[in-house]
Design a protein around this motif. Structure first.
Motif, PDB file in Angstrom:
ATOM      1  N   GLU A   1      56.016  70.053  46.342  1.00 33.20           N
ATOM      2  CA  GLU A   1      56.870  68.885  46.547  1.00 33.20           C
ATOM      3  C   GLU A   1      56.699  68.009  45.315  1.00 33.20           C
ATOM      4  O   GLU A   1      55.570  67.661  44.951  1.00 33.20           O
ATOM      5  CB  GLU A   1      56.455  68.132  47.815  1.00 33.20           C
ATOM      6  N   ARG A  36      58.826  56.234  60.762  1.00 32.25           N
ATOM      7  CA  ARG A  36      57.370  56.381  60.598  1.00 32.25           C
ATOM      8  C   ARG A  36      56.627  55.190  61.182  1.00 32.25           C
ATOM      9  O   ARG A  36      55.577  55.325  61.775  1.00 32.25           O
ATOM     10  CB  ARG A  36      57.013  56.496  59.104  1.00 32.25           C
ATOM     11  N   ASP A  45      65.501  60.837  54.668  1.00 32.64           N
ATOM     12  CA  ASP A  45      64.246  61.508  55.045  1.00 32.64           C
ATOM     13  C   ASP A  45      63.353  61.682  53.822  1.00 32.64           C
ATOM     14  O   ASP A  45      62.126  61.705  53.949  1.00 32.64           O
ATOM     15  CB  ASP A  45      64.517  62.924  55.582  1.00 32.64           C
ATOM     16  N   THR A  46      63.968  61.872  52.671  1.00 29.84           N
ATOM     17  CA  THR A  46      63.207  62.279  51.478  1.00 29.84           C
ATOM     18  C   THR A  46      63.202  61.221  50.368  1.00 29.84           C
ATOM     19  O   THR A  46      62.642  61.463  49.301  1.00 29.84           O
ATOM     20  CB  THR A  46      63.775  63.606  50.910  1.00 29.84           C
ATOM     21  N   ARG A  94      57.890  58.169  41.844  1.00 30.39           N
ATOM     22  CA  ARG A  94      57.735  56.812  42.378  1.00 30.39           C
ATOM     23  C   ARG A  94      58.089  55.782  41.307  1.00 30.39           C
ATOM     24  O   ARG A  94      57.547  55.855  40.197  1.00 30.39           O
ATOM     25  CB  ARG A  94      56.276  56.581  42.801  1.00 30.39           C
ATOM     26  N   ASP A 111      61.154  55.612  45.848  1.00 33.81           N
ATOM     27  CA  ASP A 111      60.538  56.906  45.516  1.00 33.81           C
ATOM     28  C   ASP A 111      61.339  58.004  46.206  1.00 33.81           C
ATOM     29  O   ASP A 111      62.217  57.718  47.030  1.00 33.81           O
ATOM     30  CB  ASP A 111      59.048  56.951  45.921  1.00 33.81           C
ATOM     31  N   PHE A 112      61.082  59.250  45.862  1.00 34.48           N
ATOM     32  CA  PHE A 112      61.737  60.370  46.551  1.00 34.48           C
ATOM     33  C   PHE A 112      60.988  61.657  46.283  1.00 34.48           C
ATOM     34  O   PHE A 112      60.126  61.729  45.404  1.00 34.48           O
ATOM     35  CB  PHE A 112      63.210  60.513  46.160  1.00 34.48           C
ATOM     36  N   LYS A 113      61.348  62.664  47.067  1.00 35.05           N
ATOM     37  CA  LYS A 113      60.721  63.980  46.965  1.00 35.05           C
ATOM     38  C   LYS A 113      61.783  65.032  46.658  1.00 35.05           C
ATOM     39  O   LYS A 113      62.859  65.009  47.273  1.00 35.05           O
ATOM     40  CB  LYS A 113      60.046  64.296  48.301  1.00 35.05           C
ATOM     41  N   ARG A 124      62.808  56.797  49.638  1.00 34.76           N
ATOM     42  CA  ARG A 124      62.676  55.432  50.159  1.00 34.76           C
ATOM     43  C   ARG A 124      63.750  54.576  49.501  1.00 34.76           C
ATOM     44  O   ARG A 124      63.873  54.595  48.268  1.00 34.76           O
ATOM     45  CB  ARG A 124      61.287  54.841  49.878  1.00 34.76           C
ATOM     46  N   ILE A 174      57.256  64.547  43.666  1.00 31.35           N
ATOM     47  CA  ILE A 174      57.528  63.167  44.098  1.00 31.35           C
ATOM     48  C   ILE A 174      57.613  62.263  42.875  1.00 31.35           C
ATOM     49  O   ILE A 174      56.783  62.363  41.959  1.00 31.35           O
ATOM     50  CB  ILE A 174      56.416  62.681  45.062  1.00 31.35           C
ATOM     51  N   ALA A 179      54.586  52.484  47.194  1.00 31.14           N
ATOM     52  CA  ALA A 179      54.819  52.487  48.640  1.00 31.14           C
ATOM     53  C   ALA A 179      54.091  53.698  49.215  1.00 31.14           C
ATOM     54  O   ALA A 179      53.572  54.529  48.464  1.00 31.14           O
ATOM     55  CB  ALA A 179      56.318  52.569  48.950  1.00 31.14           C
ATOM     56  N   GLY A 180      54.051  53.767  50.532  1.00 29.99           N
ATOM     57  CA  GLY A 180      53.562  54.961  51.226  1.00 29.99           C
ATOM     58  C   GLY A 180      52.178  55.403  50.808  1.00 29.99           C
ATOM     59  O   GLY A 180      51.247  54.593  50.709  1.00 29.99           O
ATOM     60  N   SER A 181      52.043  56.705  50.519  1.00 28.40           N
ATOM     61  CA  SER A 181      50.709  57.278  50.304  1.00 28.40           C
ATOM     62  C   SER A 181      50.061  56.759  49.019  1.00 28.40           C
ATOM     63  O   SER A 181      48.844  56.734  48.920  1.00 28.40           O
ATOM     64  CB  SER A 181      50.769  58.807  50.299  1.00 28.40           C
ATOM     65  N   LEU A 182      50.868  56.330  48.044  1.00 28.02           N
ATOM     66  CA  LEU A 182      50.270  55.773  46.812  1.00 28.02           C
ATOM     67  C   LEU A 182      49.503  54.482  47.138  1.00 28.02           C
ATOM     68  O   LEU A 182      48.401  54.259  46.627  1.00 28.02           O
ATOM     69  CB  LEU A 182      51.352  55.499  45.756  1.00 28.02           C
ATOM     70  N   ARG A 196      48.217  53.739  50.056  1.00 29.86           N
ATOM     71  CA  ARG A 196      47.015  54.093  50.837  1.00 29.86           C
ATOM     72  C   ARG A 196      45.915  54.612  49.912  1.00 29.86           C
ATOM     73  O   ARG A 196      44.755  54.218  50.014  1.00 29.86           O
ATOM     74  CB  ARG A 196      47.358  55.164  51.887  1.00 29.86           C
ATOM     75  N   ASP A 217      49.723  68.634  52.809  1.00 31.13           N
ATOM     76  CA  ASP A 217      50.417  68.601  51.504  1.00 31.13           C
ATOM     77  C   ASP A 217      49.579  67.906  50.425  1.00 31.13           C
ATOM     78  O   ASP A 217      49.968  66.839  49.910  1.00 31.13           O
ATOM     79  CB  ASP A 217      51.771  67.874  51.618  1.00 31.13           C
TER      80      ASP A 217
END
Ligand code: TMP
Ligand code: ASP
Length: 234
Positions: A90, A215, A196-197, A94, A175-177, A199, A92, A98-101, A103, A129
């Motif tokens: 995947e 989410r 879905d993929t 950015r 961001d996107f995947k 932000r 990604i 946001a999101g996992s970054l 965290r 992942d």
């Protein structure tokens, strides 16, 4: 093109064979998952919204010279796509934290990055992942160096094009995947591009217009997907 047997069912899509070895039918489901399927639900008509939004985006990217698996849209939930061998990564991008970054590095959501960050994640739900580097991708034989360079070049170009595309309808691309595949020896963009993929935050208000609403149980999920479709259809 005749619809043949189902060859794959993922979390959001089903793939069917056709009477041509080079093409598949990609069917978009309403099922929604998050956190590597630890959270499950349904977003009503998501499959229809994502099929239509992905159609608009693939048509735009193809016109701008990005090779994709998209061939044509067949109906509300199905598109005809080239049959690729998926690279199990995947990719990604950015532009804003946001999101996992956030965290991972304890960053504040919304921090504007001084340049885009490109992450590779190994596509493996059982392992959540995991983030990997180019070295893993080469050393484990997931893609050649030449393919990695091609994937990076297309990803940065897609970021430029999509940032412009969404800004024109008052959405910030956070961001996107992306996923890529091999077709007749060439790397092409595969999968989907949808809320879905990606932000997407509304310019000015910062309102979330993507799967983060699902989410994080923010409500008005369907409305957000519908609104994105209506904007990209303009
Ligand atoms: P992340 O912040 O959770 O890593 O997600 C970054 C972007 O990638 C976000 O736009 C959502 C998208 N994404 C997917 O499309 N599929 C996935 O499995 C994950 C983890 C993220
Ligand atoms: N698509 C991933 C999942 O199933 C993650 C996400 O989009 O949050 O769980």
């Amino acid at each position: 093109m005749e619809k043949g047997k189902q060859i794959y069912e993922g979390k959001a899509k089903i793939l069917y064979e056709t009477d041509s070895p080079d093409y598949l039918i990609q069917y978009f489901k309403d099922d929604a998952t998050a956190f590597n399927a630890k959270k499950r639900g349904t977003i009503q008509d998501k499959g229809i919204f994502n099929n239509k939004i992905s159609t608009k985006i693939f048509e735009y990217l193809e016109a701008e010279g990005i090779p994709t698996h998209y061939e044509k849209t067949l109906n509300d939930r199905e598109m005809l796509v080239k049959r690729v061998e998926i690279v199990p990564i995947e990719v990604i991008i950015r532009n804003v934290a946001a999101g996992s970054l956030c965290r991972l590095l304890k960053l504040e959501e919304g921090l504007k990055l001084s340049e885009p960050i490109l992450d590779f994640c190994y596509k493996k739900d059982e392992l959540d992942d995991p983030l990997v580097s180019e070295y893993h991708v080469r050393a484990l034989g997931w893609a050649t160096d030449e393919e990695i360079q091609e994937i990076k070049k297309y990803t940065f170009k897609v970021n430029e094009l999509m940032t412009k595309f969404f800004l024109a309808v008052n959405l910030d691309l956070i961001d996107f995947k992306l996923e890529f595949g091999r077709f007749k020896g060439k790397i092409i963009l595969a999968d989907e591009m949808s809320p879905d993929t990606c932000r997407l935050w509304e310019v000015g208000t910062g309102k979330k217009m993507d799967k983060d609403r699902f989410r994080r149980d923010m409500g008005n999920v369907e409305e957000a997907y519908q609104e994105v479709l209506s904007r990209v259809s303009k």
